[in-house]
Design a protein around this motif. Structure first.
Motif, PDB file in Angstrom:
ATOM      1  N   PHE A 273      -6.630  18.059  11.685  1.00 51.42           N
ATOM      2  CA  PHE A 273      -5.559  17.080  11.464  1.00 51.42           C
ATOM      3  C   PHE A 273      -6.072  15.945  10.578  1.00 51.42           C
ATOM      4  O   PHE A 273      -5.421  15.536   9.616  1.00 51.42           O
ATOM      5  N   ALA A 274      -7.280  15.474  10.881  1.00 53.26           N
ATOM      6  CA  ALA A 274      -7.863  14.382  10.089  1.00 53.26           C
ATOM      7  C   ALA A 274      -8.114  14.840   8.657  1.00 53.26           C
ATOM      8  O   ALA A 274      -7.826  14.115   7.696  1.00 53.26           O
ATOM      9  N   ALA A 275      -8.643  16.057   8.513  1.00 56.27           N
ATOM     10  CA  ALA A 275      -8.944  16.561   7.168  1.00 56.27           C
ATOM     11  C   ALA A 275      -7.667  16.710   6.346  1.00 56.27           C
ATOM     12  O   ALA A 275      -7.659  16.499   5.142  1.00 56.27           O
ATOM     13  N   ALA A 276      -6.594  17.058   7.018  1.00 56.98           N
ATOM     14  CA  ALA A 276      -5.331  17.284   6.310  1.00 56.98           C
ATOM     15  C   ALA A 276      -4.663  15.980   5.913  1.00 56.98           C
ATOM     16  O   ALA A 276      -4.107  15.876   4.828  1.00 56.98           O
ATOM     17  N   SER A 277      -4.702  14.990   6.791  1.00 57.45           N
ATOM     18  CA  SER A 277      -3.803  13.855   6.550  1.00 57.45           C
ATOM     19  C   SER A 277      -4.374  12.462   6.811  1.00 57.45           C
ATOM     20  O   SER A 277      -3.632  11.497   6.698  1.00 57.45           O
ATOM     21  N   SER A 278      -5.657  12.320   7.145  1.00 55.70           N
ATOM     22  CA  SER A 278      -6.170  10.976   7.413  1.00 55.70           C
ATOM     23  C   SER A 278      -6.935  10.418   6.224  1.00 55.70           C
ATOM     24  O   SER A 278      -7.478  11.170   5.416  1.00 55.70           O
ATOM     25  N   ASP A 279      -7.003   9.105   6.162  1.00 57.07           N
ATOM     26  CA  ASP A 279      -7.824   8.431   5.172  1.00 57.07           C
ATOM     27  C   ASP A 279      -9.212   8.124   5.732  1.00 57.07           C
ATOM     28  O   ASP A 279     -10.171   7.979   4.998  1.00 57.07           O
ATOM     29  N   ALA A 280      -9.272   7.966   7.049  1.00 49.53           N
ATOM     30  CA  ALA A 280     -10.553   7.663   7.687  1.00 49.53           C
ATOM     31  C   ALA A 280     -10.570   8.314   9.058  1.00 49.53           C
ATOM     32  O   ALA A 280      -9.523   8.562   9.655  1.00 49.53           O
ATOM     33  N   ILE A 281     -11.758   8.614   9.519  1.00 56.45           N
ATOM     34  CA  ILE A 281     -11.894   9.218  10.846  1.00 56.45           C
ATOM     35  C   ILE A 281     -12.816   8.344  11.683  1.00 56.45           C
ATOM     36  O   ILE A 281     -13.852   7.879  11.218  1.00 56.45           O
ATOM     37  N   PHE A 282     -12.355   8.066  12.888  1.00 55.39           N
ATOM     38  CA  PHE A 282     -13.053   7.194  13.827  1.00 55.39           C
ATOM     39  C   PHE A 282     -13.704   8.138  14.830  1.00 55.39           C
ATOM     40  O   PHE A 282     -13.010   8.773  15.608  1.00 55.39           O
ATOM     41  N   THR A 283     -15.024   8.249  14.767  1.00 59.28           N
ATOM     42  CA  THR A 283     -15.683   9.272  15.574  1.00 59.28           C
ATOM     43  C   THR A 283     -16.664   8.664  16.569  1.00 59.28           C
ATOM     44  O   THR A 283     -17.160   7.558  16.372  1.00 59.28           O
ATOM     45  N   ARG A 284     -16.927   9.410  17.638  1.00 56.35           N
ATOM     46  CA  ARG A 284     -17.925   8.934  18.597  1.00 56.35           C
ATOM     47  C   ARG A 284     -19.319   9.415  18.226  1.00 56.35           C
ATOM     48  O   ARG A 284     -20.295   9.106  18.891  1.00 56.35           O
TER      49      ARG A 284
ATOM     50  N   GLN B  32       0.818  -1.220   0.000  1.00 52.16           N
ATOM     51  CA  GLN B  32       0.000   0.000   0.000  1.00 52.16           C
ATOM     52  C   GLN B  32       0.853   1.272   0.000  1.00 52.16           C
ATOM     53  O   GLN B  32       0.302   2.372  -0.032  1.00 52.16           O
ATOM     54  N   GLY B  33       2.136   1.147   0.118  1.00 49.00           N
ATOM     55  CA  GLY B  33       2.988   2.333   0.207  1.00 49.00           C
ATOM     56  C   GLY B  33       3.011   2.898   1.607  1.00 49.00           C
ATOM     57  O   GLY B  33       4.060   3.073   2.211  1.00 49.00           O
ATOM     58  N   ARG B  34       1.842   3.149   2.123  1.00 47.55           N
ATOM     59  CA  ARG B  34       1.683   3.606   3.508  1.00 47.55           C
ATOM     60  C   ARG B  34       0.498   2.854   4.110  1.00 47.55           C
ATOM     61  O   ARG B  34      -0.404   2.455   3.370  1.00 47.55           O
ATOM     62  N   PRO B  35       0.477   2.752   5.432  1.00 43.51           N
ATOM     63  CA  PRO B  35      -0.753   2.213   6.018  1.00 43.51           C
ATOM     64  C   PRO B  35      -1.897   3.209   5.792  1.00 43.51           C
ATOM     65  O   PRO B  35      -1.659   4.405   5.649  1.00 43.51           O
ATOM     66  N   VAL B  36      -3.109   2.705   5.721  1.00 48.95           N
ATOM     67  CA  VAL B  36      -4.281   3.581   5.770  1.00 48.95           C
ATOM     68  C   VAL B  36      -4.220   4.310   7.119  1.00 48.95           C
ATOM     69  O   VAL B  36      -3.951   3.685   8.151  1.00 48.95           O
ATOM     70  N   VAL B  37      -4.450   5.621   7.119  1.00 45.70           N
ATOM     71  CA  VAL B  37      -4.335   6.383   8.355  1.00 45.70           C
ATOM     72  C   VAL B  37      -5.717   6.735   8.899  1.00 45.70           C
ATOM     73  O   VAL B  37      -6.543   7.316   8.193  1.00 45.70           O
ATOM     74  N   LEU B  38      -5.953   6.343  10.148  1.00 47.18           N
ATOM     75  CA  LEU B  38      -7.186   6.708  10.847  1.00 47.18           C
ATOM     76  C   LEU B  38      -6.845   7.687  11.950  1.00 47.18           C
ATOM     77  O   LEU B  38      -5.736   7.663  12.497  1.00 47.18           O
TER      78      LEU B  38
ATOM     79  N   VAL C 126     -12.956   8.774   4.896  1.00 49.21           N
ATOM     80  CA  VAL C 126     -14.095   7.896   5.208  1.00 49.21           C
ATOM     81  C   VAL C 126     -14.491   8.126   6.668  1.00 49.21           C
ATOM     82  O   VAL C 126     -13.648   8.012   7.563  1.00 49.21           O
ATOM     83  N   VAL C 127     -15.752   8.454   6.896  1.00 50.78           N
ATOM     84  CA  VAL C 127     -16.205   8.774   8.250  1.00 50.78           C
ATOM     85  C   VAL C 127     -16.876   7.551   8.882  1.00 50.78           C
ATOM     86  O   VAL C 127     -17.887   7.053   8.388  1.00 50.78           O
ATOM     87  N   LEU C 128     -16.264   7.064   9.959  1.00 47.84           N
ATOM     88  CA  LEU C 128     -16.728   5.832  10.596  1.00 47.84           C
ATOM     89  C   LEU C 128     -16.958   6.037  12.086  1.00 47.84           C
ATOM     90  O   LEU C 128     -16.014   6.080  12.868  1.00 47.84           O
ATOM     91  N   PRO C 129     -18.206   6.170  12.511  1.00 38.24           N
ATOM     92  CA  PRO C 129     -18.463   6.254  13.946  1.00 38.24           C
ATOM     93  C   PRO C 129     -18.326   4.901  14.638  1.00 38.24           C
ATOM     94  O   PRO C 129     -18.573   3.863  14.032  1.00 38.24           O
ATOM     95  N   ALA C 130     -17.936   4.933  15.900  1.00 35.57           N
ATOM     96  CA  ALA C 130     -17.976   3.738  16.738  1.00 35.57           C
ATOM     97  C   ALA C 130     -19.441   3.410  16.969  1.00 35.57           C
ATOM     98  O   ALA C 130     -20.235   4.294  17.297  1.00 35.57           O
ATOM     99  N   ALA C 131     -19.821   2.163  16.805  1.00 36.59           N
ATOM    100  CA  ALA C 131     -21.231   1.799  16.971  1.00 36.59           C
ATOM    101  C   ALA C 131     -21.369   0.561  17.835  1.00 36.59           C
ATOM    102  O   ALA C 131     -20.825  -0.490  17.512  1.00 36.59           O
ATOM    103  N   THR C 132     -22.092   0.733  18.946  1.00 31.39           N
ATOM    104  CA  THR C 132     -22.446  -0.432  19.760  1.00 31.39           C
ATOM    105  C   THR C 132     -23.811  -0.918  19.290  1.00 31.39           C
ATOM    106  O   THR C 132     -24.551  -0.188  18.631  1.00 31.39           O
ATOM    107  N   PHE C 133     -24.143  -2.149  19.615  1.00 29.26           N
ATOM    108  CA  PHE C 133     -25.406  -2.686  19.093  1.00 29.26           C
ATOM    109  C   PHE C 133     -25.900  -3.817  19.979  1.00 29.26           C
ATOM    110  O   PHE C 133     -25.115  -4.494  20.661  1.00 29.26           O
TER     111      PHE C 133
END
Lengths: 389, 465
Positions: free
Chosen positions: B245-256, B228-234, B285-292
């Motif tokens: 910081f996420a907007a500048a340099s992340s591939d995905a954001i892990f949000t509450r 991949q060249g680099r790891p995917v950055v979350l 990619v915006v990914l919230p933590a989800a309990t279920f």
């Protein structure tokens, strides 16, 4: 009660392991027909080697590593393009092969000079979990200025300081492995308590190079104390290894040298001393010599090593090993000149010969890595002696 | 730009693309964490340390075609009231070691690790992620965290701590430096021509030099370029600096922000920041933590969800949670009795150490007033109150209800998918994989088979330049 293993009877015969590095220890080994130099960065390459070593019924394999690009020069990078350059992290290769093997001990190398004892302690504890008790760790120092520049924190250290720091490092790693007692996790539903915190311990290490509070974040590993290995060639490292390692690798030139080195390693601690030998094996001595010569020609120099370079037949090698065993060596770590050919020769040629001479157990050693070296699972240094609440 | 042959991720709010393919949901599995969300008292609960638990959950996620598996990390055991916190699951194995071992027993699943940028060095972290990416064939991801506290620092050489305003600066520089190391190999240097005796085409392969006020390093990086060249950055920060910081340099954001309206505004906010950095909305990619909690019917799931929250908040845990807000010892209080008469101790939280959620509460007095009002209105004991105010699971219902809701969230841009946080180890994902995933697959909202091999591809991220 601390869970201590029973006394383990020491199985007769030599301990035998293989040192894996790249395509083998000869710098030109990557040019052999059987070499797989374009696969050095793949999971498949390391899995095949580990499975071959396990099929050879060896006790352990080690994985070399360094915090710099390979170089033929100690103090700087050599810019050579005709030799293998680039490698993967050894602890992670060991972790990868752990679920794909069942029996062989896994001993990656780590550099203690620039890394965190907290991280390495939990990494090796975790390797012990994923391998179900087959982990060890080889600690090495780095005196290379170009490796220090990769971290930029400080200039290189003098030898005494390097080994002084390594001693503290091993102490911290071992202390963290003991920082959880075996029965710290209680899952007491009635009281709502997951752990008994009286069985978790701050190590409160304070030293010249670092302070580490503890406890570890990883519970005590299956072996409690995975074996610590160190390679030593001279007085300061001998002193370090005798005081802090369990498995000491040495580089004798002959049986007399074995006796001299064992004298230097005198210690009350229960250590095992293993000799490193680089091996180029073939069915006849001329064949082995021809192969070594061909590799030297490709390299442009005669390959020399810190360890004895053996070129000959498995029978001749078993003669040498028998002589060194008489001189008191506990076992060997063989460095294959070329992979996979010399590893194959160890498994197909050497091991059966050693068995025939009574120098290697008929039934492969099993159980934890500690157990096969004859060490019980140790008591926890922090546990109350024999008394439990 | 999506790579040729890949579905283009340009969709309306109705979730349909111009080519008729549904907007795709991304799913990840979070190994249960060391907090009271993880229920250890349940008879089904197994080891959080044994490798077999990690294998079970990762292989469940891979059979269900999840995008990736996620490990959290904390580098010091938590304390409260000056003692090691003993009520929650505690202890974790080493992140890189577990992920490397999982690479051996999975084929396609992404492998994401949380690694701290304060208590590590770029050279080491770069080679560990490059190694993970090589060993997994391009499946590595890095959740960059920036914890900076002196409490954690006591376990490390770098024992000092960073002032708040420097932590993102260090994280940014750390990430940048790590990228420089990873980019020091182009990927075409190794030819290993046995005949010609040429292993490398470039004598300078791996050369790097980086100097700023935090890192001053130079030399040769020793792990050649990975698939991949680099790891995917979350990234998981929620503050203004964190989002930037996420907007500048992340591939995905892990949000509450797992709720619908909070999710919508978070989503618009972070996606809106991307243009500033020359990036497209699909680049993050915006990914919230989800309990279920799943049940055969919605009513049964509701009932189960209440039961799970009771398991999550025992009497002793209720007091400890209350202490985290009150910032003082409340061990003399009865969890089945009323709230203390007095207000929380204002100022820096000193009772709880090593817990990010506590540091995040900016208004303990206001929160306490709300809780008091709620407890009085509903006649709640301390424990009942803590169960009431502890987060309800994000998704509660039958498999159909949960699938519908998740699909709607993604279609209507409250998120691009979810990082599922099961509350039981190791079987907490089993029912979701068995019941919800097939429904999403039937509707074409989630992959039925892996189409690609790398995690970047799973997430629909453009290849690196």
């Amino acid at each position: 009660m601390d869970r201590c293993g029973p006394e383990v009877p020491l199985s007769p015969g030599l301990f035998l392991g293989v040192a894996l590095d790249g395509t083998g220890w000869h710098p030109a080994s990557w040019r052999e027909d059987a070499a797989r130099p374009t696969e050095l960065l793949t999971a498949g390459y390391w899995t095949d080697l580990a499975r071959t070593a396990e099929a050879a019924e060896l006790d352990f394999l080690t994985l070399e590593d360094s915090l710099g690009l390979q170089s033929s020069r100690a103090a700087f990078h050599d810019n050579r393009v005709d030799l293998v350059r680039g490698r993967l992290d050894a602890v992670m290769i060991a972790a990868l092969v752990a679920p794909l093997t069942q029996r062989i001990g896994l001993i990656p190398s780590v550099t203690v000079t620039h890394t965190e004892p907290f991280h390495i302690s939990k990494a090796i504890a975790t390797l012990d979990y994923v391998s179900l008790g087959r982990a060890g760790v080889r600690v090495q120092v780095s005196a290379r200025p170009h490796e220090a520049a990769h971290f930029g924190r400080r200039a290189e250290l003098e030898a005494d300081d390097l080994f002084g720091e390594a001693a503290d490092y091993v102490e911290v790693v071992r202390g963290l492995w003991d920082s959880w007692e075996d029965d710290a996790e209680i899952r007491d539903v009635a009281a709502g308590r997951f752990v008994d915190r009286s069985k978790l311990h701050y190590i409160d290490f304070r030293g010249r190079w670092f302070n580490v509070k503890g406890p570890a974040i990883t519970p005590r590993p299956p072996q409690a104390q995975p074996p610590v290995m160190a390679l030593a060639h001279s007085k300061v490292p001998y002193r370090f290894a005798a005081a802090h390692a369990d498995l000491v690798l040495v580089t004798p030139t002959d049986a007399g040298d074995v006796r001299r080195i064992l004298g230097e390693l005198e210690t009350a601690r229960d250590i095992r001393v293993l000799a490193d030998v680089v091996v180029f094996l073939a069915a006849s001595r001329p064949e082995a010599e021809e192969r070594k010569q061909r590799l030297d020609d490709l390299f442009g120099h005669t390959y020399r090593s810190d360890a004895l370079v053996f070129t000959g037949t498995p029978t001749e090698l078993s003669d040498l090993m028998a002589g060194w065993a008489d001189a008191g060596i506990d076992g060997f770590r063989l460095r294959p000149g070329s992979l996979p050919s010399d590893l194959d020769a160890i498994g197909n040629g050497l091991v059966p010969l050693l068995r025939a001479r009574g120098l290697f157990p008929e039934v492969p050693r099993s159980g934890t890595l500690r157990a096969r070296f004859g060490w019980p699972r140790p008591a926890n240094r922090f546990a109350d002696s024999g008394v439990t609440a | 730009m999506a790579p040729a042959g890949q579905p283009v991720r340009g969709f309306g709010r109705d979730g349909m693309s111009t080519n008729g393919r549904r907007r795709q949901i991304h799913l990840a599995a979070h190994f249960p964490g060391v907090n009271n969300i993880t229920v250890w008292s349940d008879p089904e609960a197994g080891s959080h340390i044994d490798f077999s638990s990690f294998v079970h959950m990762a292989q469940t996620a891979e059979r269900a075609k999840f995008d990736f598996f996620f490990l959290a990390e904390g580098l010091r055991l938590r304390e409260q009231g000056g003692q090691i916190y003993d009520l929650d699951v505690m202890g974790r194995p080493d992140t890189f070691t577990v992920l490397a071992a999982l690479a051996a027993v999975t084929d396609r699943l992404g492998l994401a690790g949380t690694i701290n940028s304060t208590f590590n060095e770029p050279y080491e972290v770069a080679r560990q992620f490059a190694t993970l990416d090589h060993l997994s064939g391009g499946r590595a991801a890095w959740n960059v965290v920036t914890s900076w506290d002196a409490f954690t620092g006591e376990n490390f050489r770098r024992a000092g701590f960073l002032p708040l305003d420097q932590r993102y600066r260090r994280a940014e520089q750390f990430l940048l430096t790590t990228f420089e190391l990873l980019d020091s190999w182009r990927g075409d240097e190794i030819i290993a021509d046995k005949e010609a005796g040429v292993f490398l085409t470039d004598p300078d392969a791996g050369a790097f030099a980086h100097r700023d006020e935090l890192f001053d390093i130079a030399g040769r990086f020793n792990t050649p370029r990975s698939p991949q060249g680099r790891p995917v950055v979350l990234q998981a920060g929620d503050s203004d600096e964190g989002r930037e910081f996420a907007a500048a340099s992340s591939d995905a954001i892990f949000t509450r922000h797992s709720g619908y309206s909070g999710g919508r505004s978070f989503y618009d906010d972070v996606k809106g920041r991307l243009a500033r950095y020359g990036r497209q909305p699909d680049d993050l990619v915006v990914l919230p933590a989800a309990t279920f909690v799943l049940g055969d019917t919605d009513a049964e799931a509701e009932e189960l969800s209440r039961h799970v929250r009771e398991q999550q908040v025992s009497g002793p845990t209720a007091i400890k949670l209350l202490e985290q807000l009150w910032n003082r010892d409340l061990s003399a209080y009865d969890p089945d009795g009323p709230l203390p008469e007095f207000d929380p101790v204002a100022g820096e939280n000193t009772i709880s150490l090593g817990r990010a959620s506590v540091r995040m509460n900016k208004d303990p007095l206001g929160t306490a007033a709300k809780w008091r009002e709620l407890a009085e209105a509903k006649h709640l004991s301390i424990r009942q109150l803590m169960i009431e105010v502890s987060a309800r699971q994000s998704f509660i219902g039958s498999a159909r209800t949960v699938a519908d809701t998740m699909e709607r969230f993604v279609d209507e841009r409250a998120c691009d998918g979810f990082i599922l946080v099961p509350h039981i180890t190791p079987g907490g994902l089993d029912r979701f994989a068995r019941e919800v995933v097939p429904l999403l697959q039937e509707r074409g909202a989630f992959r039925a088979e892996y189409e690609d091999t790398t995690l970047r591809d799973h997430l629909g991220l453009a290849p690196l330049p």
